[in-house]
Design a protein around this motif. Structure first.
Motif, PDB file in Angstrom:
ATOM      1  N   GLY A   7      48.047  23.207  13.272  1.00 60.94           N
ATOM      2  CA  GLY A   7      48.901  24.399  13.182  1.00 60.94           C
ATOM      3  C   GLY A   7      50.177  24.090  12.424  1.00 60.94           C
ATOM      4  N   GLY A  10      52.825  26.676  11.093  1.00 55.79           N
ATOM      5  CA  GLY A  10      53.538  27.560  12.028  1.00 55.79           C
ATOM      6  C   GLY A  10      55.000  27.177  12.200  1.00 55.79           C
ATOM      7  N   VAL A  31      45.751  23.274   8.477  1.00 49.63           N
ATOM      8  CA  VAL A  31      46.019  24.711   8.300  1.00 49.63           C
ATOM      9  C   VAL A  31      44.663  25.406   8.167  1.00 49.63           C
ATOM     10  CG1 VAL A  31      48.283  24.427   7.179  1.00 49.63           C
ATOM     11  CG2 VAL A  31      46.240  24.442   5.780  1.00 49.63           C
ATOM     12  N   ALA A  58      41.275  23.369   8.865  1.00 52.61           N
ATOM     13  CA  ALA A  58      40.649  23.282  10.192  1.00 52.61           C
ATOM     14  C   ALA A  58      40.802  24.599  10.947  1.00 52.61           C
ATOM     15  CB  ALA A  58      41.266  22.146  11.005  1.00 52.61           C
ATOM     16  N   GLU A  59      39.752  24.963  11.660  1.00 56.94           N
ATOM     17  CA  GLU A  59      39.733  26.216  12.443  1.00 56.94           C
ATOM     18  C   GLU A  59      39.413  25.840  13.894  1.00 56.94           C
ATOM     19  OE1 GLU A  59      39.899  29.734  12.521  1.00 56.94           O
ATOM     20  OE2 GLU A  59      39.090  29.380  14.536  1.00 56.94           O
ATOM     21  N   LEU A  60      40.198  26.373  14.821  1.00 60.29           N
ATOM     22  CA  LEU A  60      40.070  25.997  16.236  1.00 60.29           C
ATOM     23  C   LEU A  60      38.652  26.165  16.777  1.00 60.29           C
ATOM     24  CD1 LEU A  60      43.387  27.534  17.678  1.00 60.29           C
ATOM     25  CD2 LEU A  60      42.838  25.097  17.470  1.00 60.29           C
ATOM     26  N   PRO A  82      46.519  30.721  19.066  1.00 61.68           N
ATOM     27  CA  PRO A  82      46.805  32.085  18.612  1.00 61.68           C
ATOM     28  C   PRO A  82      48.094  32.614  19.244  1.00 61.68           C
ATOM     29  CG  PRO A  82      44.585  31.889  19.517  1.00 61.68           C
ATOM     30  CD  PRO A  82      45.311  30.648  19.890  1.00 61.68           C
ATOM     31  N   THR A 123      51.111  21.197  22.620  1.00 60.24           N
ATOM     32  CA  THR A 123      52.172  22.187  22.831  1.00 60.24           C
ATOM     33  C   THR A 123      51.639  23.220  23.799  1.00 60.24           C
ATOM     34  OG1 THR A 123      52.640  21.888  20.490  1.00 60.24           O
ATOM     35  CG2 THR A 123      53.897  23.609  21.659  1.00 60.24           C
ATOM     36  N   SER A 124      52.120  23.142  25.038  1.00 62.51           N
ATOM     37  CA  SER A 124      51.752  24.175  26.001  1.00 62.51           C
ATOM     38  C   SER A 124      52.908  25.164  26.049  1.00 62.51           C
ATOM     39  CB  SER A 124      51.443  23.554  27.359  1.00 62.51           C
ATOM     40  OG  SER A 124      50.933  24.533  28.230  1.00 62.51           O
ATOM     41  N   SER A 125      53.264  25.669  27.199  1.00 62.28           N
ATOM     42  CA  SER A 125      54.294  26.715  27.251  1.00 62.28           C
ATOM     43  C   SER A 125      54.802  26.858  28.683  1.00 62.28           C
ATOM     44  CB  SER A 125      53.659  28.033  26.804  1.00 62.28           C
ATOM     45  OG  SER A 125      54.513  29.112  27.082  1.00 62.28           O
ATOM     46  N   TYR A 160      48.197  35.973  26.857  1.00 63.51           N
ATOM     47  CA  TYR A 160      48.816  34.787  26.245  1.00 63.51           C
ATOM     48  C   TYR A 160      49.042  33.734  27.336  1.00 63.51           C
ATOM     49  CZ  TYR A 160      52.136  31.647  24.042  1.00 63.51           C
ATOM     50  OH  TYR A 160      52.768  30.518  23.577  1.00 63.51           O
ATOM     51  N   MET A 189      61.209  30.264  25.200  1.00 60.85           N
ATOM     52  CA  MET A 189      61.151  31.095  23.990  1.00 60.85           C
ATOM     53  C   MET A 189      61.901  30.382  22.856  1.00 60.85           C
ATOM     54  SD  MET A 189      59.991  34.162  23.548  1.00 60.85           S
ATOM     55  CE  MET A 189      60.276  35.705  22.705  1.00 60.85           C
ATOM     56  N   VAL A 190      61.230  30.193  21.733  1.00 64.75           N
ATOM     57  CA  VAL A 190      61.790  29.322  20.695  1.00 64.75           C
ATOM     58  C   VAL A 190      62.549  30.103  19.617  1.00 64.75           C
ATOM     59  CG1 VAL A 190      61.249  27.487  19.055  1.00 64.75           C
ATOM     60  CG2 VAL A 190      59.905  27.698  21.152  1.00 64.75           C
ATOM     61  N   SER A 202      58.033  34.630  18.283  1.00 58.95           N
ATOM     62  CA  SER A 202      59.215  34.422  19.131  1.00 58.95           C
ATOM     63  C   SER A 202      60.511  34.788  18.411  1.00 58.95           C
ATOM     64  CB  SER A 202      59.265  32.977  19.658  1.00 58.95           C
ATOM     65  OG  SER A 202      59.406  32.059  18.616  1.00 58.95           O
TER      66      SER A 202
HETATM   67  P1  NDP Z   1      53.051  30.198  14.986  1.00 58.98           P
HETATM   68  O1  NDP Z   1      52.327  31.489  15.068  1.00 58.98           O
HETATM   69  O2  NDP Z   1      54.162  30.090  14.037  1.00 58.98           O
HETATM   70  O3  NDP Z   1      52.014  29.026  14.716  1.00 58.98           O
HETATM   71  C1  NDP Z   1      50.756  29.028  15.311  1.00 58.98           C
HETATM   72  C2  NDP Z   1      49.841  28.154  14.502  1.00 58.98           C
HETATM   73  O4  NDP Z   1      48.553  28.169  15.092  1.00 58.98           O
HETATM   74  C3  NDP Z   1      49.684  28.624  13.076  1.00 58.98           C
HETATM   75  O5  NDP Z   1      49.976  27.548  12.240  1.00 58.98           O
HETATM   76  C4  NDP Z   1      48.227  29.029  12.973  1.00 58.98           C
HETATM   77  O6  NDP Z   1      47.611  28.632  11.778  1.00 58.98           O
HETATM   78  C5  NDP Z   1      47.574  28.238  14.071  1.00 58.98           C
HETATM   79  N1  NDP Z   1      46.367  28.914  14.528  1.00 58.98           N
HETATM   80  C6  NDP Z   1      46.277  30.086  15.204  1.00 58.98           C
HETATM   81  N2  NDP Z   1      44.982  30.396  15.400  1.00 58.98           N
HETATM   82  C7  NDP Z   1      44.252  29.405  14.818  1.00 58.98           C
HETATM   83  C8  NDP Z   1      42.864  29.169  14.665  1.00 58.98           C
HETATM   84  N3  NDP Z   1      41.956  30.024  15.152  1.00 58.98           N
HETATM   85  N4  NDP Z   1      42.473  28.041  14.041  1.00 58.98           N
HETATM   86  C9  NDP Z   1      43.380  27.171  13.528  1.00 58.98           C
HETATM   87  N5  NDP Z   1      44.718  27.351  13.626  1.00 58.98           N
HETATM   88  C10 NDP Z   1      45.133  28.458  14.260  1.00 58.98           C
HETATM   89  O7  NDP Z   1      53.542  29.869  16.456  1.00 58.98           O
HETATM   90  P2  NDP Z   1      54.549  28.785  17.041  1.00 58.98           P
HETATM   91  O8  NDP Z   1      54.847  27.746  16.047  1.00 58.98           O
HETATM   92  O9  NDP Z   1      55.647  29.512  17.679  1.00 58.98           O
HETATM   93  O10 NDP Z   1      53.653  28.174  18.195  1.00 58.98           O
HETATM   94  C11 NDP Z   1      53.110  26.869  18.124  1.00 58.98           C
HETATM   95  C12 NDP Z   1      52.648  26.468  19.498  1.00 58.98           C
HETATM   96  O11 NDP Z   1      53.756  26.525  20.405  1.00 58.98           O
HETATM   97  C13 NDP Z   1      51.580  27.372  20.104  1.00 58.98           C
HETATM   98  O12 NDP Z   1      50.693  26.558  20.824  1.00 58.98           O
HETATM   99  C14 NDP Z   1      52.368  28.268  21.051  1.00 58.98           C
HETATM  100  O13 NDP Z   1      51.572  28.769  22.084  1.00 58.98           O
HETATM  101  C15 NDP Z   1      53.411  27.292  21.555  1.00 58.98           C
HETATM  102  N6  NDP Z   1      54.617  27.927  22.076  1.00 58.98           N
HETATM  103  C16 NDP Z   1      55.429  28.698  21.260  1.00 58.98           C
HETATM  104  C17 NDP Z   1      56.588  29.268  21.775  1.00 58.98           C
HETATM  105  C18 NDP Z   1      57.499  30.117  20.938  1.00 58.98           C
HETATM  106  O14 NDP Z   1      58.406  30.736  21.505  1.00 58.98           O
HETATM  107  N7  NDP Z   1      57.367  30.149  19.617  1.00 58.98           N
HETATM  108  C19 NDP Z   1      56.951  29.061  23.181  1.00 58.98           C
HETATM  109  C20 NDP Z   1      56.061  28.221  23.931  1.00 58.98           C
HETATM  110  C21 NDP Z   1      54.946  27.677  23.373  1.00 58.98           C
HETATM  111  P3  NDP Z   1      47.628  29.485  10.428  1.00 58.98           P
HETATM  112  O15 NDP Z   1      49.021  29.361   9.940  1.00 58.98           O
HETATM  113  O16 NDP Z   1      46.663  28.807   9.566  1.00 58.98           O
HETATM  114  O17 NDP Z   1      47.303  30.906  10.778  1.00 58.98           O
END
Ligand code: NDP
Length: 322
Positions: A7, A10, A31, A58-60, A82, A123-125, A160, A189-190, A202
């Motif tokens: 990821g 993200g 990605v 890579a895809e989950l 997601p 990364t959990s939550s 979620y 919340m980030v 977020s």
């Molecule tokens: P983003 O949405 O910015 O990033 C999520 C990432 O997950 C993206 O890079 C996306 O890839 C990837 N992803 C989603 N679905 C798939 C899939 N099916 N296969 C492969 N990759 C996938 O979110 P954040 O950076 O904010 O979150 C990152 C982690 O942190 C997550 O696990 C989230 O639950 C956790 N988290 C976030 C918080 C927040 O407030 N932001 C708080 C607590 C936890 P692509 O770009 O290719 O779509």
């Protein structure tokens, strides 16, 4: 010294890649679409990226998808999950819960085959922590022993929350059964400046405050993205790190966030009136969060005022604010 970040495009993933490159690591970044410049251009602009960043598709949900990305790595940071609005989702189990759980196991299965991997950080939550059925109140201190109850998440249709809880539970079971040294980082919340050229879920509550008619009756525990990324890295590098780490700030109502933003940005227009709608999370009673464990990792938290300022400045710089 190579590490893998899933990821990587993200919000949190991009900061992890940035800080890991700064620390001299070679980063295998996964990605979904390596050909989409919106997902990769900002990563290749990072210092050290030309020499030490390698992209992997890579895809989950695709079995074996992460196998090549984790090859030869000493650490894996699994952030991909997601992070979408339930309102945009037709089938939350298929679109949110399954990719989170199956994807996490997919990544861990790949890790189990690689002897060089010393530790996996997932990364959990805080979402996987708070919904236990135990009462929440001002004087209740939530710590790492709390684990949300999947049944309660499902009953309240918090998809979620369910995705993060079920994924983390499955991860601990798999790690234990397969002798994987795993640590989880559980952020609130980030906030903070985005490196990616999009507004992630977020940051939206902050973006939505600007020019709006009302503000939401919501309380979040904000934490800066750089502190979250650093917590991941310290949890990897510190040999004594283990278990779960809650990484979060103090509870702050939208009205208090607005007060800070008004002082910082007198030129921007902010809402005066509070909406009478309340969401599930914001309706949870206030509670305290123990930060003892994360502080033992040496994390010094960015003051919220600084994080909010950097968030707005970062969004403006990327032309993500109208
Ligand atoms: P983003 O949405 O910015 O990033 C999520 C990432 O997950 C993206 O890079 C996306 O890839 C990837 N992803 C989603 N679905 C798939 C899939 N099916 N296969 C492969 N990759 C996938 O979110 P954040 O950076 O904010 O979150 C990152 C982690 O942190 C997550 O696990 C989230 O639950 C956790 N988290 C976030 C918080 C927040 O407030 N932001 C708080 C607590 C936890 P692509 O770009 O290719 O779509």
């Amino acid at each position: 010294k190579a590490v893998c970040v899933t990821g990587a495009s993200g919000f949190i993933g991009s900061w992890l890649v940035n800080l890991l490159l700064q620390r001299g690591y070679t980063v295998n970044a996964t990605v979904r679409d390596p050909n989409d410049p919106k997902k990769t251009q900002h990563l290749f602009a990072l210092d050290g990226a030309n020499e030490r960043l390698h992209l992997f598709k890579a895809e989950l949900l695709d079995d074996g998808s992460f196998d090549s990305a984790v090859q030869g790595c000493i650490g894996v940071f699994h952030t991909a999950s997601p992070c979408v609005f339930p309102s945009t989702v037709k089938d939350p189990r298929a679109e949110m819960v399954e990719p989170a759980v199956k994807g996490t196991l997919n990544v861990l299965r790949a890790c189990a085959k690689v002897a060089t991997i010393k530790r996996v950080i997932i990364t959990s939550s805080l979402a996987a922590v708070v919904l236990t059925g135990k009462p929440l109140a001002d004087d209740v201190v939530v710590d790492e022993t709390w684990f949300s109850e999947p049944v309660l998440c499902e009953k309240s249709k918090q998809w979620y929350m369910l995705s993060k809880t079920a994924a983390e539970k499955a991860a601990w079971e798999f790690a234990e059964a397969n002798g994987i040294d795993m640590v989880s980082i559980n952020p609130g919340m980030v906030s903070g400046p985005p490196l990616q050229p999009t507004v992630n879920i977020s940051l939206l509550p902050i973006v939505k405050l600007i020019g709006a008619e009302t503000f939401s009756d919501a309380t979040f525990r904000w934490v800066d993205v750089r502190d979250v990324a650093n917590a991941h890295i310290h949890a990897f590098e510190s040999s004594s790190a283990c278990g779960r780490y809650l990484v979060t700030g103090k509870p702050l109502h939208s009205s208090e966030v607005l007060k800070i933003l008004r002082e910082l940005y007198p030129d921007l227009s902010f809402p005066e009136r509070m909406s009478d709608k309340k969401g599930f999370i914001s309706a949870l009673p206030a509670f305290q969060v123990s930060l003892e464990r994360v502080k033992s990792l040496g994390i010094i938290f960015t003051p919220l005022e600084v994080s909010l300022k950097d968030t707005i400045d970062g969004l403006r710089e990327k032309k993500l604010l109208s």
